[in-house]
Write a protein that holds these residues in place. Structure first.
Motif, PDB file in Angstrom:
ATOM      1  N   MET A   1      -1.165   7.047   4.704  1.00 45.40           N
ATOM      2  CA  MET A   1       0.128   7.232   4.034  1.00 45.40           C
ATOM      3  C   MET A   1       0.017   6.744   2.590  1.00 45.40           C
ATOM      4  O   MET A   1      -0.406   5.601   2.364  1.00 45.40           O
ATOM      5  CB  MET A   1       1.228   6.421   4.729  1.00 45.40           C
ATOM      6  CG  MET A   1       1.174   6.423   6.239  1.00 45.40           C
ATOM      7  SD  MET A   1       1.297   8.053   6.942  1.00 45.40           S
ATOM      8  CE  MET A   1       1.182   7.675   8.678  1.00 45.40           C
ATOM      9  N   VAL A   2       0.411   7.585   1.662  1.00 50.19           N
ATOM     10  CA  VAL A   2       0.414   7.182   0.252  1.00 50.19           C
ATOM     11  C   VAL A   2       1.846   6.799  -0.117  1.00 50.19           C
ATOM     12  O   VAL A   2       2.765   7.614  -0.035  1.00 50.19           O
ATOM     13  CB  VAL A   2      -0.112   8.311  -0.648  1.00 50.19           C
ATOM     14  CG1 VAL A   2      -0.095   7.871  -2.110  1.00 50.19           C
ATOM     15  CG2 VAL A   2      -1.520   8.723  -0.211  1.00 50.19           C
ATOM     16  N   VAL A   3       1.998   5.531  -0.490  1.00 48.58           N
ATOM     17  CA  VAL A   3       3.323   4.940  -0.670  1.00 48.58           C
ATOM     18  C   VAL A   3       3.471   4.504  -2.131  1.00 48.58           C
ATOM     19  O   VAL A   3       2.560   3.883  -2.679  1.00 48.58           O
ATOM     20  CB  VAL A   3       3.432   3.713   0.279  1.00 48.58           C
ATOM     21  CG1 VAL A   3       4.661   2.905  -0.015  1.00 48.58           C
ATOM     22  CG2 VAL A   3       3.409   4.170   1.736  1.00 48.58           C
ATOM     23  N   ALA A   4       4.601   4.853  -2.757  1.00 50.20           N
ATOM     24  CA  ALA A   4       4.831   4.452  -4.152  1.00 50.20           C
ATOM     25  C   ALA A   4       5.854   3.324  -4.200  1.00 50.20           C
ATOM     26  O   ALA A   4       6.856   3.357  -3.481  1.00 50.20           O
ATOM     27  CB  ALA A   4       5.346   5.640  -4.958  1.00 50.20           C
ATOM     28  N   GLY A   5       5.577   2.342  -5.064  1.00 52.75           N
ATOM     29  CA  GLY A   5       6.508   1.223  -5.245  1.00 52.75           C
ATOM     30  C   GLY A   5       6.481   0.773  -6.693  1.00 52.75           C
ATOM     31  O   GLY A   5       5.854   1.422  -7.541  1.00 52.75           O
ATOM     32  N   GLY A   6       7.115  -0.348  -6.959  1.00 49.69           N
ATOM     33  CA  GLY A   6       7.231  -0.838  -8.328  1.00 49.69           C
ATOM     34  C   GLY A   6       5.894  -1.143  -8.970  1.00 49.69           C
ATOM     35  O   GLY A   6       5.738  -1.047 -10.183  1.00 49.69           O
ATOM     36  N   THR A   7       4.891  -1.509  -8.161  1.00 57.80           N
ATOM     37  CA  THR A   7       3.593  -1.873  -8.747  1.00 57.80           C
ATOM     38  C   THR A   7       2.590  -0.722  -8.656  1.00 57.80           C
ATOM     39  O   THR A   7       1.394  -0.933  -8.772  1.00 57.80           O
ATOM     40  CB  THR A   7       3.026  -3.110  -8.029  1.00 57.80           C
ATOM     41  OG1 THR A   7       3.037  -2.850  -6.614  1.00 57.80           O
ATOM     42  CG2 THR A   7       3.856  -4.349  -8.316  1.00 57.80           C
TER      43      THR A   7
END
Ligand code: FAD
Length: 284
Positions: free
Chosen positions: A136-142
């Motif tokens: 799973m490729v997950v995007a967040g603040g960092t």
């Protein structure tokens, strides 16, 4: 029922969605196809202050091949997964399992990413992701991070994602030459949730089983990899399938509810594993 009042944010990009999630943290909820979220809102089992709609984030939809993987955008609908040529050619197990999800109306709105992020143990697609070692490729603040399917599903309706993270895409290793597959689902009536399901992929070589991958739906609070079954099948002849399938319930914590008690589900896991592995191995 009518949902509690919430603010609505329509994100135009992954960055916009992530910044809205960062701003509102635990008070925000992502909405993909809304097929699971909207009923939860209406029943007031969820009452976010802000709903972040990612339905128009173009970069989160679509399917492409990248080396030995298919990269499937989280917003790709079940309908599009089922009818995609790349999925049918390289990842037939996913197409076959997705065909068993709900009804055509839900499959036109519901998304692959939404089904994984929702992490319902009775959902069909988490077990497929686990069986195929998807990432799973997950995007967040960092920035972005990659979470293996084996670590993504943490508990009942809980994933390894933080409240300010967004599932952007899923990398699914393709099944190449020599692989067979089968998703076996036992449900009360057509188009309903699995009481138990089994996702199996088998690679045969020189008449025996070189490698097997088996994962179970609704045999615990997360999808369960049937490791002992896989170990028993590796290098064995197809006559070993029956004995290997007897290990299917090992290490599981199947629920007991109106649809079936734990021992009934354990029995189903053994029977469905035998059927799925036999079909995947091309036997009988
Ligand atoms: C009548 C009915 C029958 C069904 N039967 C089945 C079935 O047999 N098998 C099965 O597997 N499923 C079934 N489903 C569920 C269906 O697969 C849904 O499509 C799916 O669970 C949720 O997908 P969605 O895109 O609608 O997500 P949503 O409902 O929009 O979201 C679900 C949850 O995931 C979160 N979320 C969604 N997308 C993301 C993202 N990209 N990043 C982070 N979080 C996200 C949301 O915040 C929410 O908590 C059924 C649903 C219905 C309504």
């Amino acid at each position: 029922m009518i949902p509690a009042e919430f603010d609505y944010v329509r994100a135009g990009s992954v960055d916009e969605a992530v910044s809205a999630l960062r701003e509102h943290g635990d008070d925000a909820k992502v909405m993909a196809g809304g097929q699971s979220l909207i009923p939860l809102l209406r029943l007031r089992l969820a009452y976010p202050e802000v709903v972040v709609d990612v339905g128009r984030v173009a970069e989160m939809a679509g399917i492409r091949k990248d080396g030995d993987s298919l990269v499937i955008g989280a917003m790709t609908t079940h309908h599009d997964v089922i009818h995609n040529e790349l999925v049918r050619a390289h990842c037939g197990l996913l197409a076959e399992a997705t065909e068993t999800v709900a009804d055509p109306a839900v499959r036109h709105r519901g998304t692959f990413g939404g089904a994984l992020a929702h992490a319902d143990p009775a959902g069909d697609l988490p077990a497929v992701a686990v069986a195929l070692d998807a990432e799973m490729v997950v995007a967040g603040g960092t920035g972005r991070r990659t979470v293996p399917a084996s670590e993504f599903f943490v508990d009942y309706l809980q994933t390894a994602m933080e409240p300010d993270e967004l599932l952007v895409e899923v990398r699914v290793p393709t099944l190449g030459e020599g692989w067979g597959f089968r998703y076996e689902k036992f449900h009360r009536v057509a188009q309903s949730w699995a009481i138990v399901g089994v996702a199996a992929a088998v690679r045969r070589s020189n008449g025996s089983i070189a490698e097997a991958r088996v994962a179970l739906t609704n045999m615990g609070s997360t999808p369960v990899r049937a490791s002992r079954v896989e170990q028993s099948l590796a290098g064995a002849g197809t006559d070993a399938i029956g004995a290997a399938a007897d290990f299917a319930a090992e290490g599981t914590h199947a629920p007991s509810d109106l649809n079936g008690k734990t021992d009934y589900r354990e029995h189903l896991a053994r029977v469905l594993t035998r059927r799925a592995v036999m079909a995947a191995a091309g036997v009988g």
